[in-house]
Scaffold this motif. Structure first.
Motif, PDB file in Angstrom:
ATOM      1  N   PHE A 169      -2.078   7.884  -1.291  1.00 30.36           N
ATOM      2  CA  PHE A 169      -2.452   6.498  -1.034  1.00 30.36           C
ATOM      3  C   PHE A 169      -3.025   6.347   0.373  1.00 30.36           C
ATOM      4  O   PHE A 169      -2.623   5.479   1.147  1.00 30.36           O
ATOM      5  CB  PHE A 169      -1.236   5.586  -1.232  1.00 30.36           C
ATOM      6  CG  PHE A 169      -0.569   5.786  -2.566  1.00 30.36           C
ATOM      7  CD1 PHE A 169      -1.073   5.184  -3.707  1.00 30.36           C
ATOM      8  CD2 PHE A 169       0.526   6.616  -2.692  1.00 30.36           C
ATOM      9  CE1 PHE A 169      -0.477   5.391  -4.947  1.00 30.36           C
ATOM     10  CE2 PHE A 169       1.134   6.827  -3.925  1.00 30.36           C
ATOM     11  CZ  PHE A 169       0.628   6.214  -5.055  1.00 30.36           C
ATOM     12  N   VAL A 201      -3.444   3.094   3.230  1.00 34.80           N
ATOM     13  CA  VAL A 201      -2.470   2.006   3.084  1.00 34.80           C
ATOM     14  C   VAL A 201      -1.460   2.068   4.219  1.00 34.80           C
ATOM     15  O   VAL A 201      -0.879   3.126   4.487  1.00 34.80           O
ATOM     16  CB  VAL A 201      -1.739   2.101   1.732  1.00 34.80           C
ATOM     17  CG1 VAL A 201      -0.686   1.011   1.622  1.00 34.80           C
ATOM     18  CG2 VAL A 201      -2.735   1.991   0.593  1.00 34.80           C
ATOM     19  N   ASN A 249       4.483   2.159  -2.135  1.00 36.03           N
ATOM     20  CA  ASN A 249       3.327   2.859  -2.682  1.00 36.03           C
ATOM     21  C   ASN A 249       3.427   3.041  -4.188  1.00 36.03           C
ATOM     22  O   ASN A 249       2.402   3.162  -4.867  1.00 36.03           O
ATOM     23  CB  ASN A 249       3.151   4.203  -1.989  1.00 36.03           C
ATOM     24  CG  ASN A 249       2.511   4.059  -0.615  1.00 36.03           C
ATOM     25  OD1 ASN A 249       1.940   3.010  -0.299  1.00 36.03           O
ATOM     26  ND2 ASN A 249       2.608   5.076   0.206  1.00 36.03           N
ATOM     27  N   LEU A 308       1.238   0.783  -6.043  1.00 33.32           N
ATOM     28  CA  LEU A 308      -0.174   1.129  -6.082  1.00 33.32           C
ATOM     29  C   LEU A 308      -0.486   2.179  -7.137  1.00 33.32           C
ATOM     30  O   LEU A 308      -1.650   2.364  -7.505  1.00 33.32           O
ATOM     31  CB  LEU A 308      -0.618   1.656  -4.711  1.00 33.32           C
ATOM     32  CG  LEU A 308      -0.678   0.632  -3.583  1.00 33.32           C
ATOM     33  CD1 LEU A 308      -0.651   1.331  -2.236  1.00 33.32           C
ATOM     34  CD2 LEU A 308      -1.917  -0.223  -3.696  1.00 33.32           C
ATOM     35  N   PHE A 319      -8.043   2.547  -1.535  1.00 35.58           N
ATOM     36  CA  PHE A 319      -6.862   1.842  -1.054  1.00 35.58           C
ATOM     37  C   PHE A 319      -7.080   1.146   0.283  1.00 35.58           C
ATOM     38  O   PHE A 319      -6.366   0.193   0.604  1.00 35.58           O
ATOM     39  CB  PHE A 319      -5.687   2.813  -0.969  1.00 35.58           C
ATOM     40  CG  PHE A 319      -5.308   3.410  -2.293  1.00 35.58           C
ATOM     41  CD1 PHE A 319      -4.906   2.607  -3.344  1.00 35.58           C
ATOM     42  CD2 PHE A 319      -5.370   4.783  -2.501  1.00 35.58           C
ATOM     43  CE1 PHE A 319      -4.563   3.136  -4.573  1.00 35.58           C
ATOM     44  CE2 PHE A 319      -5.031   5.325  -3.736  1.00 35.58           C
ATOM     45  CZ  PHE A 319      -4.630   4.507  -4.767  1.00 35.58           C
ATOM     46  N   ASN A 349      -5.754  -2.531   1.157  1.00 37.76           N
ATOM     47  CA  ASN A 349      -4.862  -2.677   2.296  1.00 37.76           C
ATOM     48  C   ASN A 349      -5.128  -3.937   3.124  1.00 37.76           C
ATOM     49  O   ASN A 349      -4.270  -4.390   3.868  1.00 37.76           O
ATOM     50  CB  ASN A 349      -4.976  -1.441   3.188  1.00 37.76           C
ATOM     51  CG  ASN A 349      -3.878  -1.379   4.224  1.00 37.76           C
ATOM     52  OD1 ASN A 349      -2.700  -1.353   3.879  1.00 37.76           O
ATOM     53  ND2 ASN A 349      -4.250  -1.359   5.490  1.00 37.76           N
ATOM     54  N   ASP A 397      -1.927  -4.302  -3.836  1.00 32.27           N
ATOM     55  CA  ASP A 397      -2.423  -3.971  -5.179  1.00 32.27           C
ATOM     56  C   ASP A 397      -2.668  -5.209  -6.025  1.00 32.27           C
ATOM     57  O   ASP A 397      -3.663  -5.290  -6.743  1.00 32.27           O
ATOM     58  CB  ASP A 397      -1.445  -3.040  -5.895  1.00 32.27           C
ATOM     59  CG  ASP A 397      -0.099  -3.698  -6.140  1.00 32.27           C
ATOM     60  OD1 ASP A 397       0.565  -4.073  -5.157  1.00 32.27           O
ATOM     61  OD2 ASP A 397       0.284  -3.862  -7.315  1.00 32.27           O
ATOM     62  N   TYR A 401      -5.773  -7.000  -4.856  1.00 34.35           N
ATOM     63  CA  TYR A 401      -6.941  -6.144  -5.105  1.00 34.35           C
ATOM     64  C   TYR A 401      -7.302  -6.114  -6.585  1.00 34.35           C
ATOM     65  O   TYR A 401      -8.479  -6.158  -6.953  1.00 34.35           O
ATOM     66  CB  TYR A 401      -6.657  -4.738  -4.587  1.00 34.35           C
ATOM     67  CG  TYR A 401      -7.872  -3.831  -4.552  1.00 34.35           C
ATOM     68  CD1 TYR A 401      -9.093  -4.292  -4.071  1.00 34.35           C
ATOM     69  CD2 TYR A 401      -7.779  -2.520  -4.982  1.00 34.35           C
ATOM     70  CE1 TYR A 401     -10.202  -3.458  -4.029  1.00 34.35           C
ATOM     71  CE2 TYR A 401      -8.889  -1.676  -4.939  1.00 34.35           C
ATOM     72  CZ  TYR A 401     -10.095  -2.151  -4.458  1.00 34.35           C
ATOM     73  OH  TYR A 401     -11.194  -1.321  -4.427  1.00 34.35           O
TER      74      TYR A 401
END
Length: 296
Positions: free
Chosen positions: A72, A75, A84, A87, A191, A195, A201, A204
């Protein structure tokens, strides 16, 4: 579709292992599943064995896709509310060929999940439930109340209406359709773009898929058992049909900092008594069967 087409996925790490194991067990007790995909971040061998044991009892194939914190890149730590492991779901179009139902680990499955694979996506790439908090705030805004972060949500989903914003804890993902979109599957793994958002996430996902999201009945992602409120607010904002139909919870989702496997304040109990008690009962029954699991 037949039952062999039912495929579900979870993302987890060692901190989320026990609740994810309980969520997995509850899913396999309600639904005949052909395969479970675990997006595991730095899991130990003992943790993997527990997950395989649960799936083995249900005679379900379980595949663990091993990820590390280095998976990841870009991030930065934003607190325990966005590990994480959250994600990890963004990797699914690179792993799964067709449709998959992704479920967060802080959930309890109460009804059969198979119908997620019969839903007509109508050109949408993912399906999810309108976010409880944003839906509530938008209803209050329409009644003349203020909402300080409304412009931030508007920027994420524009030109879609603000109430299009979904909670990413339960998602039907059409992986094949996503891969047919130029660069989209690869964009999901950028990512550093995710971020920039406070909810990483979830924000996004709403940005990437705006205008391509099918909104499900709130029973699929019942916020602490409050899905009837979600349906009522959606109706107030002008939505109709399947999404606002009254039905019992399919997936209870215990999102946020407070968790039902920990000590909770009285106010949290008062707001979500029935759902919290359902989790507590499942929690104690599960711990009797798997005493080697530690809930923290």
């Amino acid at each position: 579709m037949q039952n062999h087409d039912v495929r579900i996925a979870f993302g987890t790490d060692m901190g989320l292992l026990a609740p994810t194991a309980l969520a997995l067990d509850s899913a396999l007790r309600t639904t005949s599943v052909s395969q479970v995909d675990i997006l595991g971040v730095s899991l130990t061998l003992a943790a993997k064995n527990i997950l395989h044991r649960i799936a083995g009892e249900a005679k379900t194939r379980l595949v663990i896709h091993e990820l590390e914190e280095s998976s990841f890149t870009g991030v930065t730590y934003k607190g325990g509310h966005v590990p994480n492991a959250a994600l990890a779901r963004l990797y699914l179009p690179h792993i799964v060929d067709e449709r998959v139902l992704y479920i967060d680990g802080d959930t309890l499955i109460q009804r059969n999940l198979r119908s997620a694979f019969d839903i007509s996506m109508g050109g949408s790439l993912i399906a999810g439930v309108r976010d409880f908090s944003r839906l509530k705030k938008e209803c209050k805004f329409q009644r003349g109340r203020s909402w300080s972060t409304r412009s931030e949500v508007e920027a994420i989903v524009s030109p879609s209406p603000i109430e299009s914003y979904i909670n990413s804890g339960v998602l039907v993902i059409d992986c094949a359709a996503i891969r047919r979109e130029p660069t989209l599957a690869d964009d999901m793994l950028k990512f550093e773009r995710a971020n920039k958002y406070s909810l990483v996430d979830q924000d996004y996902i709403n940005e990437l898929f705006k205008g391509r999201i099918l909104h499900l009945n709130p029973s699929w992602n019942s916020s602490w058992g409050r899905h009837h409120l979600q349906a009522r607010w959606a109706k107030e904002l002008g939505y109709s049909g399947e999404e606002v139909r009254r039905e019992s919870a399919r997936i209870l989702h215990f999102h946020g900092a407070e968790k039902p496997w920990r000590k909770m304040p009285r106010e949290r109990w008062k707001r979500s008594l029935r759902a919290s008690l359902a989790y507590k009962v499942a929690f104690y029954q599960f711990k009797k069967r798997f005493p080697d699991l530690s809930f923290v």
